[in-house]
Design an enzyme around this catalytic site. Structure first.
Site, PDB file in Angstrom:
ATOM      1  N   CYS A   3     -21.676 -18.222 -16.230  1.00 47.85           N
ATOM      2  CA  CYS A   3     -22.277 -17.067 -15.558  1.00 47.85           C
ATOM      3  C   CYS A   3     -22.515 -17.418 -14.094  1.00 47.85           C
ATOM      4  O   CYS A   3     -23.161 -18.423 -13.779  1.00 47.85           O
ATOM      5  CB  CYS A   3     -23.591 -16.700 -16.245  1.00 47.85           C
ATOM      6  SG  CYS A   3     -24.578 -15.522 -15.310  1.00 47.85           S
ATOM      7  N   CYS A   6     -26.268 -17.713 -13.159  1.00 47.65           N
ATOM      8  CA  CYS A   6     -26.854 -18.931 -13.743  1.00 47.65           C
ATOM      9  C   CYS A   6     -26.439 -20.143 -12.910  1.00 47.65           C
ATOM     10  O   CYS A   6     -27.254 -21.041 -12.655  1.00 47.65           O
ATOM     11  CB  CYS A   6     -26.427 -19.109 -15.198  1.00 47.65           C
ATOM     12  SG  CYS A   6     -27.324 -18.052 -16.371  1.00 47.65           S
ATOM     13  N   ASP A  29     -27.358 -11.224  -0.684  1.00 49.11           N
ATOM     14  CA  ASP A  29     -26.074 -10.779  -1.226  1.00 49.11           C
ATOM     15  C   ASP A  29     -24.958 -11.231  -0.289  1.00 49.11           C
ATOM     16  O   ASP A  29     -25.067 -11.147   0.933  1.00 49.11           O
ATOM     17  CB  ASP A  29     -26.067  -9.248  -1.373  1.00 49.11           C
ATOM     18  CG  ASP A  29     -24.950  -8.769  -2.284  1.00 49.11           C
ATOM     19  OD1 ASP A  29     -25.249  -8.278  -3.384  1.00 49.11           O
ATOM     20  OD2 ASP A  29     -23.764  -8.901  -1.892  1.00 49.11           O
ATOM     21  N   HIS A  45     -31.029 -16.155 -18.662  1.00 54.24           N
ATOM     22  CA  HIS A  45     -29.865 -15.266 -18.728  1.00 54.24           C
ATOM     23  C   HIS A  45     -30.157 -14.047 -19.592  1.00 54.24           C
ATOM     24  O   HIS A  45     -30.224 -14.145 -20.809  1.00 54.24           O
ATOM     25  CB  HIS A  45     -28.621 -16.003 -19.226  1.00 54.24           C
ATOM     26  CG  HIS A  45     -27.412 -15.115 -19.199  1.00 54.24           C
ATOM     27  ND1 HIS A  45     -26.639 -14.959 -18.070  1.00 54.24           N
ATOM     28  CD2 HIS A  45     -26.906 -14.274 -20.135  1.00 54.24           C
ATOM     29  CE1 HIS A  45     -25.691 -14.074 -18.318  1.00 54.24           C
ATOM     30  NE2 HIS A  45     -25.834 -13.636 -19.573  1.00 54.24           N
ATOM     31  N   ASN A  85     -27.734  -1.989 -11.282  1.00 56.00           N
ATOM     32  CA  ASN A  85     -26.518  -1.417 -11.853  1.00 56.00           C
ATOM     33  C   ASN A  85     -26.372  -1.968 -13.266  1.00 56.00           C
ATOM     34  O   ASN A  85     -26.480  -3.178 -13.473  1.00 56.00           O
ATOM     35  CB  ASN A  85     -25.298  -1.814 -11.014  1.00 56.00           C
ATOM     36  CG  ASN A  85     -25.377  -1.238  -9.608  1.00 56.00           C
ATOM     37  OD1 ASN A  85     -25.831  -0.115  -9.409  1.00 56.00           O
ATOM     38  ND2 ASN A  85     -24.950  -2.012  -8.628  1.00 56.00           N
ATOM     39  N   HIS A  96     -25.410 -10.740 -15.254  1.00 50.79           N
ATOM     40  CA  HIS A  96     -26.719 -11.402 -15.327  1.00 50.79           C
ATOM     41  C   HIS A  96     -27.672 -10.444 -14.624  1.00 50.79           C
ATOM     42  O   HIS A  96     -27.447 -10.111 -13.450  1.00 50.79           O
ATOM     43  CB  HIS A  96     -26.646 -12.771 -14.628  1.00 50.79           C
ATOM     44  CG  HIS A  96     -27.923 -13.564 -14.630  1.00 50.79           C
ATOM     45  ND1 HIS A  96     -27.991 -14.874 -15.089  1.00 50.79           N
ATOM     46  CD2 HIS A  96     -29.172 -13.264 -14.196  1.00 50.79           C
ATOM     47  CE1 HIS A  96     -29.231 -15.328 -14.944  1.00 50.79           C
ATOM     48  NE2 HIS A  96     -29.967 -14.365 -14.395  1.00 50.79           N
ATOM     49  N   HIS A  98     -29.906  -8.324 -12.511  1.00 52.30           N
ATOM     50  CA  HIS A  98     -30.336  -8.522 -11.121  1.00 52.30           C
ATOM     51  C   HIS A  98     -30.746  -7.192 -10.520  1.00 52.30           C
ATOM     52  O   HIS A  98     -30.231  -6.136 -10.898  1.00 52.30           O
ATOM     53  CB  HIS A  98     -29.231  -9.170 -10.284  1.00 52.30           C
ATOM     54  CG  HIS A  98     -27.924  -8.444 -10.306  1.00 52.30           C
ATOM     55  ND1 HIS A  98     -27.038  -8.541 -11.351  1.00 52.30           N
ATOM     56  CD2 HIS A  98     -27.360  -7.584  -9.421  1.00 52.30           C
ATOM     57  CE1 HIS A  98     -25.974  -7.781 -11.099  1.00 52.30           C
ATOM     58  NE2 HIS A  98     -26.149  -7.177  -9.934  1.00 52.30           N
ATOM     59  N   HIS A 100     -31.176  -5.286  -6.800  1.00 54.23           N
ATOM     60  CA  HIS A 100     -30.862  -5.313  -5.374  1.00 54.23           C
ATOM     61  C   HIS A 100     -32.082  -4.797  -4.614  1.00 54.23           C
ATOM     62  O   HIS A 100     -32.614  -3.732  -4.961  1.00 54.23           O
ATOM     63  CB  HIS A 100     -29.701  -4.366  -5.056  1.00 54.23           C
ATOM     64  CG  HIS A 100     -28.407  -4.686  -5.764  1.00 54.23           C
ATOM     65  ND1 HIS A 100     -27.305  -5.189  -5.106  1.00 54.23           N
ATOM     66  CD2 HIS A 100     -28.032  -4.551  -7.061  1.00 54.23           C
ATOM     67  CE1 HIS A 100     -26.303  -5.340  -5.970  1.00 54.23           C
ATOM     68  NE2 HIS A 100     -26.725  -4.963  -7.170  1.00 54.23           N
TER      69      HIS A 100
HETATM   70  P1  5GP Z   1     -23.599  -5.573  -9.119  1.00 56.06           P
HETATM   71  O1  5GP Z   1     -22.415  -4.836  -8.615  1.00 56.06           O
HETATM   72  O2  5GP Z   1     -23.289  -6.378 -10.354  1.00 56.06           O
HETATM   73  O3  5GP Z   1     -24.838  -4.753  -9.247  1.00 56.06           O
HETATM   74  O4  5GP Z   1     -23.976  -6.598  -7.956  1.00 56.06           O
HETATM   75  C1  5GP Z   1     -23.438  -7.869  -7.845  1.00 56.06           C
HETATM   76  C2  5GP Z   1     -23.698  -8.297  -6.426  1.00 56.06           C
HETATM   77  O5  5GP Z   1     -23.482  -9.683  -6.354  1.00 56.06           O
HETATM   78  C3  5GP Z   1     -22.738  -7.650  -5.424  1.00 56.06           C
HETATM   79  O6  5GP Z   1     -23.497  -6.918  -4.467  1.00 56.06           O
HETATM   80  C4  5GP Z   1     -22.007  -8.832  -4.805  1.00 56.06           C
HETATM   81  O7  5GP Z   1     -21.791  -8.685  -3.419  1.00 56.06           O
HETATM   82  C5  5GP Z   1     -22.922  -9.996  -5.113  1.00 56.06           C
HETATM   83  N1  5GP Z   1     -22.240 -11.256  -5.289  1.00 56.06           N
HETATM   84  C6  5GP Z   1     -21.117 -11.475  -6.036  1.00 56.06           C
HETATM   85  N2  5GP Z   1     -20.772 -12.781  -5.992  1.00 56.06           N
HETATM   86  C7  5GP Z   1     -21.724 -13.387  -5.200  1.00 56.06           C
HETATM   87  C8  5GP Z   1     -21.903 -14.747  -4.786  1.00 56.06           C
HETATM   88  O8  5GP Z   1     -21.158 -15.661  -5.122  1.00 56.06           O
HETATM   89  N3  5GP Z   1     -22.962 -14.986  -3.973  1.00 56.06           N
HETATM   90  C9  5GP Z   1     -23.832 -14.004  -3.570  1.00 56.06           C
HETATM   91  N4  5GP Z   1     -24.827 -14.366  -2.764  1.00 56.06           N
HETATM   92  N5  5GP Z   1     -23.680 -12.723  -3.956  1.00 56.06           N
HETATM   93  C10 5GP Z   1     -22.639 -12.424  -4.761  1.00 56.06           C
HETATM   94 ZN    ZN Z   2     -26.623 -15.886 -16.258  1.00 51.14          ZN
END
Ligand code: 5GP
Ligand code: ZN
Length: 112
Positions: A3, A6, A29, A45, A85, A96, A98, A100
């Site tokens: 993950c 993680c 992000d 997780h 989301n 995982h 999260h 924003h």
């Molecule tokens: P989701 O679309 O799942 O709600 O948000 C995932 C977020 O994780 C996205 O906004 C994406 O830019 C961010 N993200 C993806 N990979 C990484 C990473 O390796 N490092 C960081 N800091 N953010 C990441």
């Molecule tokens: Zn995780």
């Protein structure tokens, strides 16, 4: 289990940390959608919001206790948005849980 978040929490993948305690890790992000774009994750997780129940909701409470602290640290005095989301239709890309935190400008009022 492989993950991404993680691994970020463990420090195996670098991130720009903005807050951490025993339960929560928060970092910038990689692809910011606003001047301030922080991701807040539990150090446990949980795959998504749909997997929250009474056995793990204390992790979510710890996240929401951290959010105002992070907002203050990031100087979001004028407000901010918290987004989760979930699943396919919610366009969740990292499985995982999260949240924003978006802010630092007036955000569009359109949600979808
Ligand atoms: P989701 O679309 O799942 O709600 O948000 C995932 C977020 O994780 C996205 O906004 C994406 O830019 C961010 N993200 C993806 N990979 C990484 C990473 O390796 N490092 C960081 N800091 N953010 C990441
Ligand atoms: Zn995780």
């Amino acid at each position: 289990m492989d993950c991404l978040f993680c691994r970020i929490i463990k420090g195996e993948i670098p991130s720009t940390k903005v807050f951490e305690n025993e339960y929560v890790y928060a970092f910038r992000d990689i692809n910011p959608m606003a001047p301030v774009h922080v991701l807040v994750v539990p150090k446990c997780h949980i795959c998504c919001a749909d997997a929250i129940d009474e056995s793990n909701s204390q992790w979510v409470a710890r996240i929401f206790e951290a959010i105002p602290i992070i907002a203050k640290q990031e100087k979001l005095e004028n407000g901010y948005r918290v987004i989760n989301n979930c699943g396919e239709d919610g366009c969740q890309s990292v499985k995982h849980l999260h949240f924003h935190i978006l802010g630092g400008k007036k955000l569009p009022d359109q949600m979808a």
